[in-house]
Design an enzyme around this catalytic site. Structure first.
Site, short mmCIF file in Angstrom:
data_model
loop_
_atom_site.label_atom_id
_atom_site.label_comp_id
_atom_site.label_asym_id
_atom_site.label_seq_id
_atom_site.Cartn_x
_atom_site.Cartn_y
_atom_site.Cartn_z
N SER A 44 0.84 -1.20 0.00
CA SER A 44 0.00 0.00 0.00
C SER A 44 0.88 1.24 0.00
CB SER A 44 -0.96 -0.03 1.19
OG SER A 44 -1.95 0.96 1.04
N ASN A 45 0.35 2.37 0.36
CA ASN A 45 1.14 3.62 0.39
C ASN A 45 0.62 4.54 1.49
OD1 ASN A 45 -0.96 5.48 -0.80
ND2 ASN A 45 -0.82 3.92 -2.40
N HIS A 46 1.25 5.70 1.61
CA HIS A 46 0.97 6.59 2.76
C HIS A 46 -0.24 7.50 2.59
CE1 HIS A 46 4.47 5.52 5.01
NE2 HIS A 46 5.29 5.85 4.04
N SER A 47 -0.99 7.37 1.51
CA SER A 47 -2.10 8.31 1.30
C SER A 47 -3.10 8.25 2.46
CB SER A 47 -2.81 7.98 -0.01
OG SER A 47 -3.99 8.74 -0.09
#
Ligand code: CTP
Length: 397
Positions: free
Chosen positions: A210-213
């Protein structure tokens, strides 16, 4: 009405400061997040410990923390707030506000705040009635400050008259009314799709990519569109945010699920704003059981996901399509390339190199780029960025 609202409660040196404790409890109880700023004199009337406990946030008094030199940024605080309420407001503070004096944190925050400001004056009847005070109040009114009128009653001096700070529940009601002021329903009858948050690409039943959004930018856009009367469908990846009022939310996990949800609905809309941070790669296969560790290193084979924005760009017709680009180098060229490649009407360029921009925070620094040029916006809250984006959507309609 106050749920989720960010309120700065400013307290000045008046005996009525004891009521600020009740006021703070009522605001927090109504779901607001409260940060308290006190003038040095206010600490003589009510303790920072009381206010910190009730507001659940540290109290701000000085320009910096004398113990470690950390700066208390009135600029960030001003941008964070949906409303700045100063209660009680003394004659001295009102005079300083009216003339732009900035000799304490409460006042510098006032000058930095872009949100609605309300004051609840508290003072003795003669001070309140004095021409100087009335002149200052009139000037503040002209400056757009909302005055929560004091009530008549017994004052600390023993005199009876006008000057007693309004009761906490009346102040809360006035703040709620101030924040409830409706936007013009300029987008009634329009339907928009907004994507937001991070996608989750499973590796096995317990792990994912996933990512930091945080989803904050997309949620702010959805909220702004809804406030202007549009029907909004928010296709949301993972976030910890609550659904904005009046918005239909569809939760998805992976890039593929987000793709399906968007493609299914796009045709019935007048446009889409693509704020989601969609994974560009996903594992080639998802293990059905948890992958056990072995002795050596391991690699996960990834395949490309489908580009949702590019697909909607193909199907766009005369709908509006807005994209985001997050760049660390060759910003302008990369953003322009995305604008063309994905057939966006305009693209919001986020530079990760600028302080105050990007993931997680409440502020952003962006540029709006279309075929005719680029407009750089200064540091502002994500909510304000959303207003600019929706203004530009309205212009394009
Ligand atoms: N986007 C999308 N579907 C994808 C990937 C991106 O809808 N599979 C959208 C994003 O929501 C955003 C824009 O496309 O509006 C970003 O384009 P992208 O090419 O992914 O740019 P970056 O995220 O900046 O990544 P890169 O620089 O690797 O191209």
């Amino acid at each position: 009405m106050l749920k989720g609202k960010h309120i700065i409660l400013g307290i000045t040196g008046s005996i009525a400061a004891y009521k600020s404790a009740v006021l703070c409890r009522l605001l927090v109880g109504a779901g607001a997040e409260v940060k308290v700023v006190m003038t040095p004199l206010a600490k003589q009337f009510i303790t920072p410990l009381t206010m910190a406990t009730l507001s659940k946030n540290p109290i701000l008094v000085d320009f910096f923390n004398p113990e470690n030199g950390e700066w208390n940024s009135h600029v960030k605080l001003g941008l964070w707030a949906d409303c700045y309420l100063i209660a009680p407001a003394t004659a001295n503070t009102l005079a300083k506000m009216a003339t732009g004096v900035a000799d304490n944190l409460l006042l510098t925050t006032y000058l930095s705040a872009r949100c609605p400001v309300a004051v609840a004056p508290a003072m003795d009847l003669d001070m309140y009635a004095h021409t100087a005070t009335q002149r200052n109040l009139e000037r503040l009114r002209e400056d757009g400050v909302h005055i929560i009128a004091p009530a008549a009653g017994e004052l600390a001096s023993g005199l009876v008259g006008n000057g007693r700070m309004a009761e906490p529940q009346d102040i809360v009601a006035a703040v709620a009314e101030l924040l409830a002021e409706k936007k013009k329903p300029t987008l009634t009858g329009k339907h928009f799709l907004v994507t937001a948050g991070a996608t989750i690409e499973p590796i096995d039943p317990v792990r994912y990519i996933s990512n930091h959004s945080s989803g904050k930018m997309g949620y702010a856009v959805a909220e702004e569109l809804a406030e202007r009367g549009a029907q909004v469908t928010l296709i949301s990846g993972r976030t910890a945010l609550t659904t904005p009022k009046g918005v239909e939310r569809v939760d998805v996990l992976s890039a593929e699920e987000m793709y399906q949800a968007c493609v299914e609905r796009f045709e019935q809309t007048d446009g889409a704003v693509m704020c989601a941070a969609v994974a560009d790669y996903t594992p080639q296969s998802v293990a059905s059981e948890k992958i056990k560790k072995g002795e050596g290193d391991m690699a996960i084979a990834l395949k490309r996901t489908r580009d949702i924005a590019a697909e909607l760009g193909q199907r766009k017709g005369n709908r509006i399509l807005v994209g985001f680009a997050m760049e660390t180098q060759n910003e302008q060229a990369n953003a322009e390339d995305k604008l063309r490649r994905k057939n966006f009407d305009f693209i919001v360029l986020n530079s990760l190199r600028v302080e105050g921009a990007g993931f997680r925070g409440d502020t952003n620094v962006v540029s709006l780029i279309d075929a005719t040029g680029r407009k750089d916006l200064p540091l502002m809250s994500k909510r304000e960025v959303a207003e600019h984006i929706v203004d530009k959507i309205e212009e394009s309609l």
